[in-house]
Design an enzyme around this catalytic site. Structure first.
Site, PDB file in Angstrom:
ATOM      1  N   PHE A   1       0.830  -1.198   0.000  1.00  0.00           N
ATOM      2  CA  PHE A   1       0.000   0.000   0.000  1.00  0.00           C
ATOM      3  C   PHE A   1       0.874   1.260   0.000  1.00  0.00           C
ATOM      4  CE2 PHE A   1      -1.798   3.443   2.543  1.00  0.00           C
ATOM      5  CZ  PHE A   1      -2.867   3.797   1.730  1.00  0.00           C
ATOM      6  N   GLU A   2       1.931   1.254   0.828  1.00  0.00           N
ATOM      7  CA  GLU A   2       2.809   2.414   0.894  1.00  0.00           C
ATOM      8  C   GLU A   2       3.513   2.647  -0.443  1.00  0.00           C
ATOM      9  OE1 GLU A   2       5.369   1.551   4.122  1.00  0.00           O
ATOM     10  OE2 GLU A   2       3.776   1.595   5.611  1.00  0.00           O
ATOM     11  N   LEU A   3       3.908   1.544  -1.140  1.00  0.00           N
ATOM     12  CA  LEU A   3       4.566   1.680  -2.440  1.00  0.00           C
ATOM     13  C   LEU A   3       3.614   2.287  -3.467  1.00  0.00           C
ATOM     14  CD1 LEU A   3       6.900   1.205  -4.380  1.00  0.00           C
ATOM     15  CD2 LEU A   3       6.098  -1.152  -4.688  1.00  0.00           C
TER      16      LEU A   3
END
Length: 588
Positions: free
Chosen positions: A482-484
């Site tokens: 998700f962060e990527l």
């Protein structure tokens, strides 16, 4: 081709054999009668008179072959006029030109067109002196006009024969009738038989003819006078310029050879030119004039002249002399100089060029190699001393957001350093303590209890970089993925944010990744961490990481001292870290 030439010759002889029945032409009545003033230019054409002709002569050489001219003298003899450039009158185009016209030119002139044998023109000309014609004004044939000024052109001889009735004047230029055309020739007017030019152009050069009719009782005479318009400029106010040789020109020569020295000089316009190109030979003792050429610049923009001075055989004495070209007009002069030098031996000259070329190539190769290997160091040096601080006034809170995945617990002790330890300890220790950057770590800077997705997106927007520590476990962790993806979307929206991909371990990208994430992983370069216990293995890694970080002028003291060789600083930081780790393992 030979047959064609024979046919043309036979046709020509056949035409000449008919030789124009001149007797019949003499017996016909006069087609047109002219009165003319002596010592003037004059022209008549081989055309039957028309009421209002648009052309009164034509320069084309085609007519010179077709038209034949004859002159009947006062004693009744008929003389055929031949083509001769120096004769007077001269045959040019379809016209007969007198320059100048004399009293003895009075008489009958006949012309027959070869193309139309039946066309015969009988012309009668009476030539009288100015005194007999009662001429009082100036009737010069040449008139000089200053370009860009306004003027008027009078018909020469219009004041002659004052006791005759005069018709209005018709003007012609180069044989063609002049009409009022505002598009092709603006500023042209007719006023009291004068040709008025409100603005003189260069294209106004030409031969002008004014025609009008004289009525003497019942007889009508055509009066024709010529004025040649010459457009000039004001005399130059500058001396000439020697274009070549420029200043001092050195020529390499061989003794005994033949040499031509050419001088080119530009002269401004002068009406009464007293200009010249002069050659001098200057020795140690004196300067001698050896050649002089007079020039007459007539172009409106001036004129360039060339003059050549010849040396039939170059001697040793010529090597010691100076050859000076001097261009002079009424305003002043300018000079150029030639110096002669013995030609260098070709072998030595070639060797010298070869050595210089090889040295230059080696210098380029060595310089390129040095730049290639030390490129990052050069960029870091430039960024620190010359580049603008990127962090000033951008309203960002963090220099970089750090994203990583917790490693598999079963593999913690297998590597000297895992991604969690790298992200939470090693990155802050080097980037924050050493380089003065401010990192955003989830465990440290994001308070628990909020909406995770919103917190991550907002933190990314407040960061200048997004550091992704990529490992196999990173692509198995939902939060990391998700962060990527959030970082990729934020970068696409905000061009001031950049991604930094750290390949901490080798990995295989899963096929389930979004297409834009796959594209980013494929395009962006990666900073690779070397998994090794050697203290010097990752020196280049930290330089590359610093290279991708924003330009900031608040780096630590140690980093400042080792700007071009960050190795000592990084080794110190890395040794400290490994000693700490070794101590913890010993206790365990």
């Amino acid at each position: 081709m030979l047959i064609f030439c024979w046919i043309a010759l036979l046709l020509t002889k056949r035409t000449e054999s008919r030789d124009f029945n001149i007797t019949g032409c003499l017996q016909k009545s006069t087609d047109v009668s002219y009165r003319a003033i002596s010592d003037q230019k004059f022209v008549v054409s081989c055309d039957l008179p028309l009421e209002d002709p648009t052309m009164i002569f034509n320069y084309s050489q085609l007519y010179e072959i077709q038209v034949q001219w004859f002159w009947k003298s006062s004693d009744g003899e008929v003389e055929k006029l031949h083509r001769n450039a120096t004769s007077n009158p001269t045959l040019w185009g379809n016209a007969l030109w007198f320059n100048p016209l004399k009293v003895q030119h009075s008489g009958t002139y006949l012309c027959i067109n070869r193309k139309e044998i039946s066309t015969c023109v009988n012309i009668f000309i009476v030539v009288e002196t100015k005194k007999i014609a009662n001429c009082s004004g100036n009737s010069a044939n040449d008139k000089y006009l200053f370009i860009s000024q306004g003027t008027s052109i009078s018909c020469p001889g219009k004041d002659c024969y004052p006791h005759f009735q005069h018709s209005s004047v018709k003007w012609y230029k180069n044989g063609r009738r002049i009409t009022l055309q505002k598009i092709t020739r603006p500023g042209l007017e007719f006023k009291e038989d004068k040709l008025v030019l409100r603005y003189v152009y260069d294209k106004d050069n030409g031969t002008y003819v004014c025609d009008y009719t004289l009525i003497d009782h019942s007889a009508q005479w055509k009066m024709r006078t010529i004025v040649d318009i010459i457009i000039i400029a004001k005399d130059t106010i500058s001396p000439p310029t020697v274009l070549y040789p420029s200043d001092v020109t050195i020529l390499e020569i061989e003794l005994g050879q033949y040499l031509e020295l050419e001088c080119k000089a530009k002269f401004g316009f002068e009406m009464n030119a007293s200009s010249s190109v002069q050659w001098y030979i200057e020795t140690n003792e004196n300067k001698e004039l050896v050649h002089q050429k007079s020039v007459h610049p007539k172009g409106l923009e001036g004129q360039t002249f060339s003059d050549v001075f010849t040396l039939k055989e170059i001697t040793e004495e010529d090597l010691r002399n100076h050859f000076i070209c001097l261009a002079q007009n009424s305003v002043g002069n300018s000079t150029g100089m030639f110096k002669l030098k013995r030609k260098t031996e070709r072998g030595i000259y070639f060797l010298l060029i070869l050595c210089c070329t090889i040295t230059t190539l080696l210098g380029i190769i060595l310089g390129s190699t040095l730049v290639y290997w030390r490129w990052i160091d050069l960029v870091l040096f430039y960024r620190y001393y010359l580049a603008k601080d990127e962090t000033v006034g951008d309203c960002k809170e963090y220099d970089a957001f750090v994203s990583y995945a917790k490693p598999d617990p079963s593999g913690i002790d297998k590597a000297p350093c895992n991604e969690e330890e790298f992200a939470l300890e090693f990155l802050p220790q080097v980037l924050e303590n050493g380089y003065g950057y401010k990192l955003c770590l989830k465990e440290r800077n994001i308070l628990p209890g909020g909406a995770y997705t919103d917190d991550i997106v907002n933190t990314l927007k407040r960061s200048r970089r997004a550091i992704m520590v990529l490992t196999p476990s990173y692509f198995k962790n939902r939060e990391s993925l998700f962060e990527l993806e959030a970082a990729v979307n934020t970068v696409l929206e905000d061009k001031t944010i950049k991604l930094i991909l750290i390949q901490f371990e080798s990995f295989q990208e899963p096929q389930s990744l979004p297409q834009k994430v796959k594209k980013v992983l494929k395009i962006l370069p990666r900073v690779v961490w070397e998994t090794s216990t050697s203290h010097t293995a990752n020196n280049q890694f930290w330089k590359k990481l610093w290279y991708h970080m924003p330009v900031k002028h608040t780096i630590g003291t140690k980093a400042k001292q080792s700007l071009f060789s960050t190795t000592s600083f990084l080794l110190e930081e890395e040794k400290t870290h490994w000693k700490k780790k070794d101590g913890e393992r010993s206790v365990t």
